[in-house]
Scaffold this active site. Sequence first.
Site, PDB file in Angstrom:
ATOM      1  N   LYS A  22      -3.407  -5.991   5.638  1.00 35.64           N
ATOM      2  CA  LYS A  22      -3.503  -6.901   4.117  1.00 35.64           C
ATOM      3  C   LYS A  22      -2.886  -8.087   4.227  1.00 35.64           C
ATOM      4  O   LYS A  22      -3.242  -9.132   4.077  1.00 35.64           O
ATOM      5  CB  LYS A  22      -3.072  -6.043   2.963  1.00 35.64           C
ATOM      6  CG  LYS A  22      -2.854  -6.886   1.628  1.00 35.64           C
ATOM      7  CD  LYS A  22      -2.192  -6.420   0.706  1.00 35.64           C
ATOM      8  CE  LYS A  22      -0.459  -6.184   0.498  1.00 35.64           C
ATOM      9  NZ  LYS A  22       0.132  -7.188   0.105  1.00 35.64           N
ATOM     10  N   ASP A 308       8.961  -3.569   3.314  1.00 35.19           N
ATOM     11  CA  ASP A 308       7.690  -2.869   2.620  1.00 35.19           C
ATOM     12  C   ASP A 308       7.571  -1.261   3.111  1.00 35.19           C
ATOM     13  O   ASP A 308       6.843  -0.742   2.560  1.00 35.19           O
ATOM     14  CB  ASP A 308       6.587  -3.593   3.249  1.00 35.19           C
ATOM     15  CG  ASP A 308       6.277  -4.867   2.463  1.00 35.19           C
ATOM     16  OD1 ASP A 308       5.473  -5.727   3.229  1.00 35.19           O
ATOM     17  OD2 ASP A 308       7.154  -5.368   1.621  1.00 35.19           O
TER      18      ASP A 308
END
Length: 440
Positions: A22, A308
């Site tokens: 992404k 993340d």
Amino acid sequence: MEVLRVEGPARLRGEVAVSGAKNAALSIMAASLLADGPITLERVPEVSDVTTLSQLLRHLGMRVMRSADDVVRMETIDPSRYRAASDLVRRMRASFCVLGPLLARRGRAIVSLPGGCNIGARPVDLHLKGLAALGADIRISAGRVIARAGRLRGTRINLRGPHGPTVTGTANVLCASVLAKGNTIIAGAATEPEIVDLGSFLIALGAEIEGLGTDELAIRGVDQLGTARHRIIPDRIEAATLLIAAAVTGDCFTVRDANAEHLQAVLDVLSAVGCQLNVEHDRIRIDRRGRLLPVDIVATPYPGIASDVQPQLVTLLTLADGTSSISDEVFPNRFAYVSELRRFGAMVHQTGCGVQVEGCSRLRGTQAVARDLRGGAALLLAGLSAEQTTLLGGLHHIDRGYQRLDEKLRQLGARIERRRPLREPHAQPASIDERLPTAV
Ligand code: EPZ
């Protein structure tokens, strides 16, 4: 508003493929504004952040077409546009990455300042500092960046901030510098694989960049860029999330189409907690049978443990045989998910600089709500390992960055399904039971 119903503890087997990254796709799609012709991108993940950016780029005069095989074709059809739709920018921070390419290619840009989010302060001062250093005239008015520039001029810029390099800041300034007059040095640049992938795309377009993957980028400005076909790198954060799923459930399966090199720090932690790993080219086989060992973790910029992945690792360590401490140097306050994780019976205490986790033998199913993308993934992993049923709300956060994660976990044998609630939830729920409507 859908919820996920997860029956735990899950037994996961088989193999699952990773989608495209992404965070690479977003900055590369924004950089396509620089091109002088059609662009074809392969392995673009089907996640809502990509959909939002596609809408924004259409507003900015691009044709964006997605085909079933994760291929996105793009081309500028109206180069006169320079106002980025503020509702879309506020919906997704990475939209701010259109600023550099618009300035460099169209000489003007009006882009809203991106909103904050649940993971911590998200200023853009370094982005603006870098673009101003290249000669852009930048004003902030009514929450918008209003920028103008003739041809940008190459210079030396230091992009290092109080929490290290900035990933999207490096992307914005790198995209602006490739069409600048003369040479640019970006010191303190981000070294994340997503930045290297962006750099490879820009070089395929005709840019001249050296030092990708290091914290010093040297760019020789060119007069024009062409067209390109580019395959997006695999999503290392998705791969890490799937590997951690095996560790939390105590199972064994293979993650394929992943790039193990980009995951080294995560693989080191998974070995340290007691997992067996077998890496062959783009296939990573993970096997966790024995007990989990506690470890201390500090999330840092690449090549360290990515911020993340921090929430998912906290879920893992709630099942370890002892005490672990976790802190995050990139987003020091990225622990908003902890209160929801505690609903599973996890013993996680906030400390001055992070959290301390007392491991327990088993989590229990509950009702929880995702408040951000990676925090949501951490709660889903907790539901997979927990006894009984978990109902997880706030799925729109998870769908922002994972391509059909629930389907992939079902493919591995998880009993997990999306449900539409019987009745609409109250706007401002008073209690836990009102946070998630009773699913059939
Ligand atoms: C990118 O965000 C990623 N997003 C984030 O992933 C990721 O967590 C982050 O990099 C760190 O790896 C995308 O690529 C779209 P930063 P970004 O600028 O670029 C401070 C996910 O879950 N800073 O590298 O916005 C900032 O406050 C998302 O996929 C400044 O001080 O992050 C932070 O503490 C969440 N001034 C640190 O730098 C600035 O101008 C790193 O932020 C910019 C940043």
